[in-house]
Design an enzyme around this catalytic site. Structure first.
Site, PDB file in Angstrom:
ATOM      1  CB  CYS A  22      45.156  12.815  47.465  1.00 19.36           C
ATOM      2  SG  CYS A  22      44.461  14.280  47.697  1.00 19.36           S
ATOM      3  CD  GLU A  55      48.909  13.599  47.036  1.00 23.75           C
ATOM      4  OE1 GLU A  55      49.283  13.094  46.055  1.00 23.75           O
ATOM      5  OE2 GLU A  55      48.179  14.177  47.561  1.00 23.75           O
ATOM      6  CE  LYS A 115      46.870  10.829  43.781  1.00 26.13           C
ATOM      7  NZ  LYS A 115      47.136  12.372  43.910  1.00 26.13           N
TER       8      LYS A 115
END
EC number: 6.3.5.1
Length: 546
Positions: A149, A41, A113
């Site tokens: 994540c 990330e 994300k």
């Protein structure tokens, strides 16, 4: 599919350096005949970039680097984390934390994300928008479900209480994903890796889909990233585990059978030693320091910090200074010298007493005949701080502070004295844990002198002083602190567990009163789920507990 995981160590803001690492890792993947190369990330900018995100020039440099990376790709896929923008949207920041998929010289797909964390050390809501859609991407006969994540930390079948109403991974599953890929920058704390293992094992067992969980490694000021990337097969078996606290390059073939890995976490002592060593090493390397300085008192805390500094930087790059006063015991000096010999490091011995005496003489009139109190004790500590800062400035040393979590919590440390320094190495390690780590270090041979471990802790700022003159026994103190700091329990709950209200009232009062010190303290290397610093924010001026 054959997938390479580049578990590498970026530097925040070093776009060109991080770009080189991405290209080098990609070329290594090509040499190993993989289908896809994956980086963690926000690898291109480093995590967390904080307010660098708000700089347009910084974002422009990232966009340029992304295009340059994409241009160098061939038919082998490349996924890495960076920042993207939506110039057409005029609501919100228009900035995204993105997974960028490149091949054949172009950016082919971007997955932003979805779940933007805003708790503990995470403050991504300040910078990033949530993804507007979640989609799979077809590549080499597979349907890749790419997430970032936090996106994978919301499985309804695993968590009793979820932070978010959306489950991006469930959406990917429903859209027919055949391989899950999660790129992550998840800060380390002891116990978290095992929790991740259990969560991802449950996910891959239920969904019958293999998973690549690519984690970053390295330390970024106070945050430590432990690496330990995971690769699970479609039966929930952990096939590959990346190295812990160091860079690694893994190749995962979803068609190959691997022996199952079940042990993902070592003992507290082994893990935390490794984490703190990485924290010191990366702070020094990434800020340009070559050598470290420690004020060595003859106590267990400074001895442990010195040991960790030697492991991180080498004995030739660690210097200690002993600064005795009239209250320093002969044993403290002799014990310190024994540690110095054991570690093979350089040292100075400089008495603080002449400066303390002159300072007291100069202040005598202004003190107006008031009786001695903590002022005189703090003066000694501040003279030591003066010496340490002078040596740090003169020789370019990285000054490491030596206070433990128990002391920092209760204010048993002197502002502008022993709190002087750039990095609080054991500021997230309770005193009882310090002893446990010291004994672990000595498990095969005596490195930290036993005399240091066995002596009663003392600041040696007045005759026959011990820590327990001012604080409860450390076993009791640390139990109270853990309940208060990490489990967010309050006085009545803690008193019921402890069975005694008085020490609880005293300890909680000390913690609250000394918030002002912690606001001015050096960054604390984080190894627990609730460390002092950015992840714990309380007001200095408040009336909750009068």
């Amino acid at each position: 599919m054959k997938i390479a995981i580049c578990q590498f160590n970026p530097i925040i803001g070093d776009i060109q350096g991080n770009k080189r690492k991405i290209i080098e890792g990609y070329k290594k993947g090509i040499q190993n005949k993989v289908d896809l190369v994956v980086f963690p990330e926000l690898f291109l900018c480093g995590y967390p970039p904080l307010d660098l995100v708000e700089k347009k020039e910084f974002r422009n440099a990232l966009h340029k680097a992304v295009e340059e990376i994409a241009y160098q790709t061939n038919d082998v896929g490349l996924i890495f984390g960076s920042i993207t923008e939506d110039e057409e949207d005029n609501i919100g920041t228009n900035v995204y934390n993105s997974a960028i998929f490149c091949f054949d010289g172009k950016i082919k797909f971007i997955q932003n994300k979805t779940l933007i964390p805003n708790y503990d050390v995470f403050d991504e809501v300040r910078y990033f928008e949530s993804a507007k859609s979640v989609d799979v991407f077809e590549f080499k006969n597979e349907r890749l479900g790419i997430s970032i994540c936090e996106d994978i930390w919301n499985d309804a079948d695993y968590w009793k209480h979820r932070r978010y109403s959306i489950d991006p991974v469930k959406i990917l599953f429903d859209k027919g994903a055949t391989i899950f890929i999660n790129i992550s920058a998840s800060p380390y704390s002891y116990g978290k890796r095992f929790e991740k293992y259990q969560m991802l094992k449950k996910l891959t067992t239920d969904d019958k889909i293999p998973l690549v969980y690519a984690c970053t490694v390295g330390a970024q000021t106070d945050l430590i990233f432990d690496g330990a990337s995971f690769c699970f097969d479609n039966n929930g078996r952990l096939n590959l585990l990346g190295k812990k606290f160091e860079e690694d390059f893994l190749i995962f073939d979803t068609n190959e059978n691997y022996p199952e890995i079940q042990n993902v976490e070592s003992s507290y002592e082994e893990e935390v030693i490794s984490a703190l060593i990485l924290g010191i090493k990366d702070y020094a390397n990434k800020t340009g320091f070559k050598k470290a300085l420690v004020g060595l008192s003859g106590g267990i805390d400074s001895s442990l910090v010195t040991y960790l500094a030697v492991q991180a930087l080498g004995k030739e790059n660690v210097h200690v200074v002993m600064m005795p006063s009239i209250y320093s015991s002969k044993g403290s000096i002799e014990d310190s010298k024994k540690l110095i010999r054991n570690l093979g490091i350089s040292s100075d011995e400089i008495s603080i007493q002449p400066v303390v005496d002159v300072a007291l003489m100069q202040l005598e009139k202004s003190f107006n005949n008031k009786s001695e109190d903590i002022t005189e004790e703090n003066l000694q500590s501040r003279v030591r701080g003066l010496y340490l800062m002078a040596l740090s400035n003169k020789h370019g040393y990285l000054l490491l502070t030596t206070g433990n979590k128990s002391e920092i919590a209760t204010g048993y440390a002197t502002l502008y004295g022993d709190m002087c320094g750039a990095l609080a190495v054991i500021g997230d390690v309770y005193k009882t844990q310090v002893y446990s780590i010291a004994n672990y270090i000595n498990r095969n041979e005596e490195i930290i002198p036993n005399e240091i471990i066995q002596k009663a802790p003392s600041a040696e700022l007045r005759p026959n002083q011990t820590d327990q003159d001012s604080l409860p026994p450390y076993e009791l103190l640390d139990e109270i602190l853990k309940l208060y700091l990490e489990e967010q329990k309050e006085k009545n709950e803690i008193s019921k567990i402890i069975g005694n209200e008085e020490p609880v009232k005293k300890v909680l009062r000390l913690v609250d009163l000394n918030e002002f010190k912690r606001k001015q303290a050096a960054p604390v290397l984080r190894v627990s789920k609730k460390a002092f610093g950015y992840g714990r924010r309380f007001p200095i001026v408040q009336g909750w507990r009068k």
